[in-house]
Scaffold this active site. Structure first.
Site, PDB file in Angstrom:
ATOM      1  N   PRO A   8       0.812  -1.220   0.000  1.00 57.82           N
ATOM      2  CA  PRO A   8       0.000   0.000   0.000  1.00 57.82           C
ATOM      3  C   PRO A   8       0.845   1.270   0.000  1.00 57.82           C
ATOM      4  CG  PRO A   8      -0.083  -1.076   2.156  1.00 57.82           C
ATOM      5  CD  PRO A   8       0.598  -2.027   1.227  1.00 57.82           C
TER       6      PRO A   8
ATOM      7  N   GLU B 201       3.928  -8.405   8.995  1.00 51.68           N
ATOM      8  CA  GLU B 201       4.149  -6.960   9.091  1.00 51.68           C
ATOM      9  C   GLU B 201       4.992  -6.425   7.946  1.00 51.68           C
ATOM     10  OE1 GLU B 201       2.663  -4.869  11.344  1.00 51.68           O
ATOM     11  OE2 GLU B 201       1.556  -6.728  11.675  1.00 51.68           O
TER      12      GLU B 201
ATOM     13  N   ARG C 189      -4.664  -8.405 -20.318  1.00 42.90           N
ATOM     14  CA  ARG C 189      -5.613  -7.913 -21.318  1.00 42.90           C
ATOM     15  C   ARG C 189      -4.920  -7.066 -22.383  1.00 42.90           C
ATOM     16  NH1 ARG C 189     -10.947  -7.990 -20.365  1.00 42.90           N
ATOM     17  NH2 ARG C 189     -11.249  -6.025 -21.461  1.00 42.90           N
TER      18      ARG C 189
ATOM     19  N   ASP D   8     -12.458  -0.342 -23.367  1.00 44.27           N
ATOM     20  CA  ASP D   8     -12.597  -0.538 -21.927  1.00 44.27           C
ATOM     21  C   ASP D   8     -12.559   0.806 -21.209  1.00 44.27           C
ATOM     22  OD1 ASP D   8     -12.798  -3.251 -21.994  1.00 44.27           O
ATOM     23  OD2 ASP D   8     -10.712  -3.646 -21.466  1.00 44.27           O
TER      24      ASP D   8
END
Length: 233
Positions: A89, A116, A154, A169
């Protein structure tokens, strides 16, 4: 395109990807999926690859050496040094633009952390890209890796049967995709827009462009840049 996923749960990755369009592409040899179990490179008989963090704190940290050995096992078999994507993240947020960029690579290594996190020293040693799929925390990097592999694949020639499937798309032209309809013409009192039944291709394309703009303005106005797409309306 060859994908190599360094993970503690190879069965999760392979089961999730060997289905639908991505699975068929793998079966046809257009892409390849290789899940490497980091535990196989532990220096003990128990497959233990984590330890307590220096400085204290909650949880455990994945050790550097097993991760590095797993990486070496893949990288040493390749002709050139690959990009290594660390799922975190803390990374740059994944996007359609990044998917197109990564689809040009021959090999990609995905590093999936747990607990962690991973010892910072091995990240400094091998990682080329820190990548996030959103501002939230998951239990591991496997799901982000699978999301990215699906989106990247894709963009790989031959994966999609219909050459236009990826062209229109959402996000391909900076806008969300226009609404889609199929049979029957009327469902629950809602009719297919008459323009789609007209057979007038130019008018249909103009309507779709307008709907893409309106949908983006309603649902993702952040995607609209000043002066872009202004001729659609």
């Amino acid at each position: 395109m060859r994908y190599h996923v360094l993970t503690l749960f190879p069965e999760m990755v392979l089961a999730g990807l060997h289905t639908s369009i991505i699975g068929r592409a793998a079966d046809r040899g257009i892409i390849s999926l290789n899940a490497v179990n980091i535990r196989d490179y532990a220096d003990n008989d128990y497959g233990k690859i984590d330890d307590y963090p220096y400085g204290g704190g909650a949880g455990m940290v994945m050790q550097a050496e097993p991760v590095y050995r797993a990486y070496e096992a893949v990288a040493d078999s390749l002709e050139k040094k690959p990009r290594v994507l660390h799922m975190t993240p803390q990374g740059r947020v994944f996007s359609q633009e990044m998917a197109q960029e990564l689809a040009l690579e021959e090999d990609l290594i995905f590093l999936c952390g747990h607990y962690e996190g991973i010892d910072e020293r091995v990240l400094e040693e091998i990682v080329t890209d820190h990548v996030s799929i959103g501002d939230y925390v998951l239990t591991g990097g496997e799901l982000p890796a699978m999301v990215m592999i699906d989106a990247i694949s894709r963009m790989v020639p031959g994966v999609l049967n219909n050459k236009e499937s990826a062209q229109f798309d959402s996000f391909q032209n900076g806008l969300l995709e226009y609404p889609q309809y199929s049979r029957p013409q009327e469902w629950h009192g809602r009719r297919v827009p008459e323009i789609l039944l007209s057979g007038h291709h130019a008018n249909v394309e103009a309507w779709r462009a307008q709907q893409s703009y309106l949908r983006t303005k309603e649902r993702r106005p952040d995607l609209l840049k000043q002066d872009n797409h202004k001729n659609i309306m």
